[in-house]
Design an enzyme around this catalytic site. Structure first.
Site, PDB file in Angstrom:
ATOM      1  N   LYS A  13      -0.606  -6.975   7.922  1.00  0.00           N
ATOM      2  CA  LYS A  13      -1.785  -7.746   8.329  1.00  0.00           C
ATOM      3  C   LYS A  13      -1.725  -9.158   7.749  1.00  0.00           C
ATOM      4  CE  LYS A  13      -4.669  -4.752   6.482  1.00  0.00           C
ATOM      5  NZ  LYS A  13      -3.703  -3.773   5.934  1.00  0.00           N
ATOM      6  N   ARG A  88     -13.278  -1.758   7.357  1.00  0.00           N
ATOM      7  CA  ARG A  88     -12.426  -0.590   7.118  1.00  0.00           C
ATOM      8  C   ARG A  88     -13.201   0.688   6.877  1.00  0.00           C
ATOM      9  NH1 ARG A  88      -8.592  -3.736   3.497  1.00  0.00           N
ATOM     10  NH2 ARG A  88      -7.779  -2.065   2.279  1.00  0.00           N
ATOM     11  N   ARG A 127       6.715  -5.583  -2.360  1.00  0.00           N
ATOM     12  CA  ARG A 127       6.009  -6.830  -2.010  1.00  0.00           C
ATOM     13  C   ARG A 127       5.904  -7.767  -3.206  1.00  0.00           C
ATOM     14  NH1 ARG A 127       0.314  -6.479   0.769  1.00  0.00           N
ATOM     15  NH2 ARG A 127      -0.108  -5.028  -0.938  1.00  0.00           N
ATOM     16  N   ARG A 160       1.308  -7.348  -7.021  1.00  0.00           N
ATOM     17  CA  ARG A 160      -0.116  -7.012  -7.097  1.00  0.00           C
ATOM     18  C   ARG A 160      -0.333  -5.794  -7.982  1.00  0.00           C
ATOM     19  NH1 ARG A 160      -2.650  -7.167  -1.054  1.00  0.00           N
ATOM     20  NH2 ARG A 160      -3.544  -5.200  -1.787  1.00  0.00           N
ATOM     21  N   ARG A 171      -4.347   4.552  -1.870  1.00  0.00           N
ATOM     22  CA  ARG A 171      -4.814   3.626  -0.821  1.00  0.00           C
ATOM     23  C   ARG A 171      -4.488   4.179   0.565  1.00  0.00           C
ATOM     24  NH1 ARG A 171      -1.632  -1.339  -2.650  1.00  0.00           N
ATOM     25  NH2 ARG A 171      -2.275  -2.268  -0.680  1.00  0.00           N
TER      26      ARG A 171
HETATM   27  P1  AP5 Z   1       1.497  -7.394   4.078  1.00  0.00           P
HETATM   28  O1  AP5 Z   1       1.496  -8.343   5.215  1.00  0.00           O
HETATM   29  O2  AP5 Z   1       1.163  -7.897   2.734  1.00  0.00           O
HETATM   30  O3  AP5 Z   1       0.631  -6.085   4.447  1.00  0.00           O
HETATM   31  P2  AP5 Z   1      -0.936  -5.887   4.601  1.00  0.00           P
HETATM   32  O4  AP5 Z   1      -1.155  -5.119   5.852  1.00  0.00           O
HETATM   33  O5  AP5 Z   1      -1.657  -7.158   4.425  1.00  0.00           O
HETATM   34  O6  AP5 Z   1      -1.178  -4.890   3.385  1.00  0.00           O
HETATM   35  P3  AP5 Z   1      -2.247  -4.936   2.197  1.00  0.00           P
HETATM   36  O7  AP5 Z   1      -1.703  -4.111   1.083  1.00  0.00           O
HETATM   37  O8  AP5 Z   1      -2.658  -6.324   1.878  1.00  0.00           O
HETATM   38  O9  AP5 Z   1      -3.413  -4.174   2.853  1.00  0.00           O
HETATM   39  P4  AP5 Z   1      -4.574  -3.516   2.154  1.00  0.00           P
HETATM   40  O10 AP5 Z   1      -5.457  -3.308   3.300  1.00  0.00           O
HETATM   41  O11 AP5 Z   1      -4.248  -2.341   1.350  1.00  0.00           O
HETATM   42  O12 AP5 Z   1      -5.008  -4.579   1.030  1.00  0.00           O
HETATM   43  P5  AP5 Z   1      -6.203  -5.608   0.940  1.00  0.00           P
HETATM   44  O13 AP5 Z   1      -5.747  -6.762   0.181  1.00  0.00           O
HETATM   45  O14 AP5 Z   1      -6.788  -5.807   2.280  1.00  0.00           O
HETATM   46  O15 AP5 Z   1       2.964  -6.713   4.068  1.00  0.00           O
HETATM   47  C1  AP5 Z   1       3.321  -5.753   3.068  1.00  0.00           C
HETATM   48  C2  AP5 Z   1       4.796  -5.956   2.667  1.00  0.00           C
HETATM   49  O16 AP5 Z   1       5.637  -5.621   3.780  1.00  0.00           O
HETATM   50  C3  AP5 Z   1       5.145  -7.399   2.296  1.00  0.00           C
HETATM   51  O17 AP5 Z   1       6.074  -7.385   1.258  1.00  0.00           O
HETATM   52  C4  AP5 Z   1       5.775  -7.965   3.588  1.00  0.00           C
HETATM   53  O18 AP5 Z   1       6.727  -8.974   3.312  1.00  0.00           O
HETATM   54  C5  AP5 Z   1       6.425  -6.736   4.193  1.00  0.00           C
HETATM   55  N1  AP5 Z   1       6.414  -6.734   5.659  1.00  0.00           N
HETATM   56  C6  AP5 Z   1       5.416  -7.171   6.484  1.00  0.00           C
HETATM   57  N2  AP5 Z   1       5.739  -7.001   7.780  1.00  0.00           N
HETATM   58  C7  AP5 Z   1       6.984  -6.430   7.789  1.00  0.00           C
HETATM   59  C8  AP5 Z   1       7.863  -5.993   8.837  1.00  0.00           C
HETATM   60  N3  AP5 Z   1       7.522  -6.129  10.140  1.00  0.00           N
HETATM   61  N4  AP5 Z   1       9.050  -5.457   8.472  1.00  0.00           N
HETATM   62  C9  AP5 Z   1       9.390  -5.323   7.155  1.00  0.00           C
HETATM   63  N5  AP5 Z   1       8.592  -5.717   6.121  1.00  0.00           N
HETATM   64  C10 AP5 Z   1       7.400  -6.263   6.434  1.00  0.00           C
HETATM   65  O19 AP5 Z   1      -7.251  -4.793   0.079  1.00  0.00           O
HETATM   66  C11 AP5 Z   1      -7.006  -4.510  -1.278  1.00  0.00           C
HETATM   67  C12 AP5 Z   1      -8.176  -3.741  -1.867  1.00  0.00           C
HETATM   68  O20 AP5 Z   1      -9.381  -4.535  -1.776  1.00  0.00           O
HETATM   69  C13 AP5 Z   1      -8.534  -2.424  -1.160  1.00  0.00           C
HETATM   70  O21 AP5 Z   1      -7.767  -1.357  -1.625  1.00  0.00           O
HETATM   71  C14 AP5 Z   1     -10.017  -2.297  -1.507  1.00  0.00           C
HETATM   72  O22 AP5 Z   1     -10.182  -1.828  -2.801  1.00  0.00           O
HETATM   73  C15 AP5 Z   1     -10.511  -3.731  -1.461  1.00  0.00           C
HETATM   74  N6  AP5 Z   1     -10.993  -4.100  -0.114  1.00  0.00           N
HETATM   75  C16 AP5 Z   1     -10.493  -5.077   0.706  1.00  0.00           C
HETATM   76  N7  AP5 Z   1     -11.172  -5.126   1.864  1.00  0.00           N
HETATM   77  C17 AP5 Z   1     -12.142  -4.170   1.797  1.00  0.00           C
HETATM   78  C18 AP5 Z   1     -13.146  -3.717   2.680  1.00  0.00           C
HETATM   79  N8  AP5 Z   1     -13.299  -4.256   3.910  1.00  0.00           N
HETATM   80  N9  AP5 Z   1     -13.944  -2.701   2.268  1.00  0.00           N
HETATM   81  C19 AP5 Z   1     -13.811  -2.157   1.071  1.00  0.00           C
HETATM   82  N10 AP5 Z   1     -12.881  -2.522   0.158  1.00  0.00           N
HETATM   83  C20 AP5 Z   1     -12.041  -3.521   0.528  1.00  0.00           C
HETATM   84 MG    MG Z   2      -2.983  -7.982   3.008  1.00  0.00          MG
END
Ligand code: AP5
Ligand code: MG
Ligand code: ZN
Length: 218
Positions: A13, A88, A127, A160, A171
């Site tokens: 994402k 989410r 990552r 992270r 997660r």
């Molecule tokens: P990346 O692009 O970083 O993946 P992502 O989908 O953004 O994954 P996140 O871990 O950021 O998602 P998340 O939803 O768990 O975390 P968030 O920060 O939103 O890619 C991942 C890796 O893969 C990278 O190294 C990249 O280079 C590689 N990659 C990408 N595409 C690729 C491909 N096509 N091929 C190969 N490699 C690839 O949330 C974190 C925390 O915040 C949550 O756990 C929760 O506690 C809280 N939170 C955030 N939003 C909410 C909400 N709406 N409600 C409640 N709690 C929330």
């Molecule tokens: Mg992300």
């Protein structure tokens, strides 16, 4: 365009959002990034969010919803936005729907980045993120030119806190239980578009662009 990027942790994402907001000139609204910035700044919000994030749990709905609602009234969102990691839970999705109905700004589309569970663990544990500009790398799939140094700004790359194996597993479980049902939710609204997130980063991007180009003026 008012777009949601949906998908499990590690689906890509953030990686796709970085590219999409440049191409379409949209603000990138990532609730995860908002919480990480609050933690770094040592605010009350950051303290509250950190407790949940470190455990791989979701931050409570009311807290997240009020932040996003406020964000969506800021002037830079008038021409559209890209939501990453929100909503989410079903409660968040319903709150967003209600709020957008009030503002009379319906969603343009929801892009579901589909990746098999087995892939996600390696993506997340490998990552690296830039402390300076937030750019995302992967030690194997998308490495920086110089190890631990950001190509874009020269900043230091870090791992992270929630990208440890134990927290990642939690997660993923939370995703299946609380977020995956949103696929059906938006499918029923007729605005879901799934892309194959197992492809190369550029190929995923092209697939999303192909879909979004239809809406460029909406
Ligand atoms: P990346 O692009 O970083 O993946 P992502 O989908 O953004 O994954 P996140 O871990 O950021 O998602 P998340 O939803 O768990 O975390 P968030 O920060 O939103 O890619 C991942 C890796 O893969 C990278 O190294 C990249 O280079 C590689 N990659 C990408 N595409 C690729 C491909 N096509 N091929 C190969 N490699 C690839 O949330 C974190 C925390 O915040 C949550 O756990 C929760 O506690 C809280 N939170 C955030 N939003 C909410 C909400 N709406 N409600 C409640 N709690 C929330
Ligand atoms: Mg992300
Ligand atoms: Zn950087």
């Amino acid at each position: 365009m008012r777009i949601i990027l949906l998908g499990p942790p590690g689906a890509g994402k953030g990686t796709q959002a970085e590219r999409l907001v440049k191409k379409y000139n949209l603000p990138h609204i990532s609730t995860g990034d908002i919480f990480r910035a609050a933690i770094k700044a040592g605010t009350e919000l950051g303290k509250q969010a950190k407790e949940y994030m470190d455990r791989g749990e979701l931050v409570p709905d009311d807290l997240v919803v009020s932040i996003v609602k406020a964000r969506l009234t800021e002037p830079d969102t008038a021409g559209g936005y890209l939501l990453d990691g929100f909503p989410r839970t079903k409660a968040q999705a319903e709150a967003l729907d209600a709020s957008l109905q009030e503002l009379n700004t319906p969603l343009t589309g929801v892009i579901n980045i589909d990746v098999a569970q087995e892939e996600l663990l390696e993506r997340l544990t490998g990552r690296r993120v830039c402390r300076g500009c937030g750019a995302t790398y992967h030690i194997k799939f998308n490495p920086s030119t110089v190890r631990s140094v950001c190509d874009k700004c020269g900043g230091e790359l870090y791992q992270r806190d929630d990208d440890t194996i134990e927290t990642v597993k939690q997660r993923l479980e939370v995703y299946h239980r609380q977020t995956e049902p949103l696929i059906a939710y938006y499918q029923q609204q007729g605005i879901l578009h799934s892309v194959d997130g197992a492809q190369e980063i550029d190929e995923v991007f092209q697939e999303i662009v192909q879909f979004l180009d239809k809406f460029v003026n909406s």
